[in-house]
Design an enzyme around this catalytic site. Structure first.
Site, short mmCIF file in Angstrom:
data_model
loop_
_atom_site.label_atom_id
_atom_site.label_comp_id
_atom_site.label_asym_id
_atom_site.label_seq_id
_atom_site.Cartn_x
_atom_site.Cartn_y
_atom_site.Cartn_z
N LYS A 10 46.82 63.14 35.66
CA LYS A 10 45.35 62.68 35.32
C LYS A 10 44.56 62.17 36.65
O LYS A 10 43.44 62.69 36.91
CB LYS A 10 45.48 61.46 34.33
CG LYS A 10 46.10 61.78 33.02
CD LYS A 10 46.44 60.37 32.10
CE LYS A 10 47.19 59.42 32.56
NZ LYS A 10 48.55 59.70 32.85
N ARG A 22 45.06 53.69 25.29
CA ARG A 22 46.49 53.85 25.76
C ARG A 22 47.20 53.81 24.30
O ARG A 22 48.41 53.93 24.26
CB ARG A 22 47.34 53.39 26.63
CG ARG A 22 47.33 53.96 28.07
CD ARG A 22 48.13 53.14 29.01
NE ARG A 22 48.79 53.63 29.99
CZ ARG A 22 48.63 54.22 31.08
NH1 ARG A 22 47.46 54.26 31.49
NH2 ARG A 22 49.59 54.71 31.76
N ARG A 81 56.45 61.56 43.84
CA ARG A 81 55.20 60.98 44.02
C ARG A 81 55.19 59.87 45.41
O ARG A 81 56.41 58.95 45.05
CB ARG A 81 54.40 60.48 42.77
CG ARG A 81 53.08 59.57 43.33
CD ARG A 81 52.25 59.19 42.26
NE ARG A 81 52.88 58.57 41.08
CZ ARG A 81 52.36 58.58 39.93
NH1 ARG A 81 51.16 58.65 39.74
NH2 ARG A 81 52.90 57.90 39.14
N ARG A 117 55.88 54.19 44.23
CA ARG A 117 55.39 53.22 43.25
C ARG A 117 56.68 52.69 42.44
O ARG A 117 57.61 53.35 42.09
CB ARG A 117 54.64 53.54 42.11
CG ARG A 117 53.12 53.64 42.18
CD ARG A 117 52.08 54.47 41.65
NE ARG A 117 52.26 54.11 40.06
CZ ARG A 117 51.70 54.63 39.33
NH1 ARG A 117 50.64 55.52 39.57
NH2 ARG A 117 51.93 54.71 37.82
N ARG A 137 58.53 54.53 30.86
CA ARG A 137 57.10 54.83 30.55
C ARG A 137 56.91 56.00 29.74
O ARG A 137 55.81 56.11 28.91
CB ARG A 137 56.39 54.98 32.05
CG ARG A 137 56.18 53.62 32.67
CD ARG A 137 55.93 54.01 34.23
NE ARG A 137 54.72 54.94 34.53
CZ ARG A 137 54.79 55.56 35.53
NH1 ARG A 137 55.77 55.55 36.31
NH2 ARG A 137 53.44 56.15 35.90
#
Ligand code: AP5
Length: 218
Positions: A14, A89, A128, A161, A172
């Site tokens: 996203k 969400r 990431r 992260r 998640r």
């Protein structure tokens, strides 16, 4: 005001898509995750409170997000195009957005869901790396920085992260499946859903999303 909602699991791309299409669309990219991380960096009570949920891979309470959205829409120009990355969400947030938009005389114009298989998502989250100073995103394999471990944009040292650690990443994904995925049907029923295959290269996916959004604008 026009509103585009980007849906998709954590790691679906996203943020990567939004960064690439906001300019060509003349839209403002709003990432609620980034707003919460900025609040934390600034040491505000709201940021410190949100951290407890984010570190566990859970959603921050709806009321906190509703306040952020209200401020955002209040401050946006009447002719702005707002590109929402990470909001809503869950169905309660979708309802809040609908009523806030009505209050400010606008509506969600479309919701784009970026579809990516789970094994690809886990690999994207694992690889990431982010810049703690300017927020730029990289990936060890698909989007590596030019100099190992250092941000191309500002030279700060890249980090992983905390919520991208494998255990939290899986949590998640489970939260997404239970709370956020029902929004796909929610927007489909309203005739606002656009589906895009997110498994290709970042530029290709962004191009496909941009085309879909522009086509929906007529
Ligand atoms: P947030 O920051 O929004 O995280 P997320 O939704 O889990 O999304 P991500 O940022 O992980 O992924 P993305 O889809 O943007 O993927 P990206 O482009 O980075 O939220 C974090 C937390 O904040 C939540 O868990 C929650 O606690 C809280 N929160 C936020 N909003 C909330 C709300 N509305 N209500 C309640 N709580 C809220 O890509 C991932 C990686 O893959 C990158 O390394 C990238 O380089 C790479 N990549 C991307 N696309 C491609 C591609 N096409 N090919 C190859 N690599 C790619």
């Amino acid at each position: 005001m026009d509103i585009t909602v980007l849906l998709g699991a954590p790691g679906a791309g996203k943020g990567t898509v939004a960064t690439r299409i906001a300019g060509p669309l003349g839209a403002i990219h709003v990432s609620t995750g980034a707003m919460l991380r900025d609040a934390l960096k600034a040491g505000t009570d709201a940021g410190l409170d949100a951290k407890r949920y984010m570190d566990r891979g859970e959603l921050v309470p709806d009321a906190v997000l509703a306040r952020l959205m209200e401020e955002l829409l209040e401050q946006s120009a009447p002719d702005a195009h707002v590109l929402l990355d990470g909001y809503p969400r869950n169905p309660a947030q979708a309802q809040t957005l609908e009523s806030l938009a009505r209050r400010f005389g606008c509506a969600v114009g479309r919701a784009v869901t970026i579809e990516v298989p789970e094994d690809v998502i886990l690999e994207r989250l694992d690889g990431r790396r982010v810049c703690p100073a300017c927020g730029a995103n990289f990936h060890l394999r698909t989007l590596p920085p030019k100099r190992g471990g250092v941000c191309d944009a500002c030279g700060a040292e890249l980090v992983q992260r905390t919520d991208d650690q494998p255990g939290t990443a899986r949590k998640r994904l489970a939260v997404y499946a239970r709370q956020t995925a029902p929004l796909i049907e929610w927007y489909d029923q309203r005739g606002l859903l656009l589906r895009v295959d997110g498994s290709g290269e970042a530029d290709q996916v962004a191009e496909a999303v941009l085309k879909a959004v522009m086509a929906s604008q007529g």
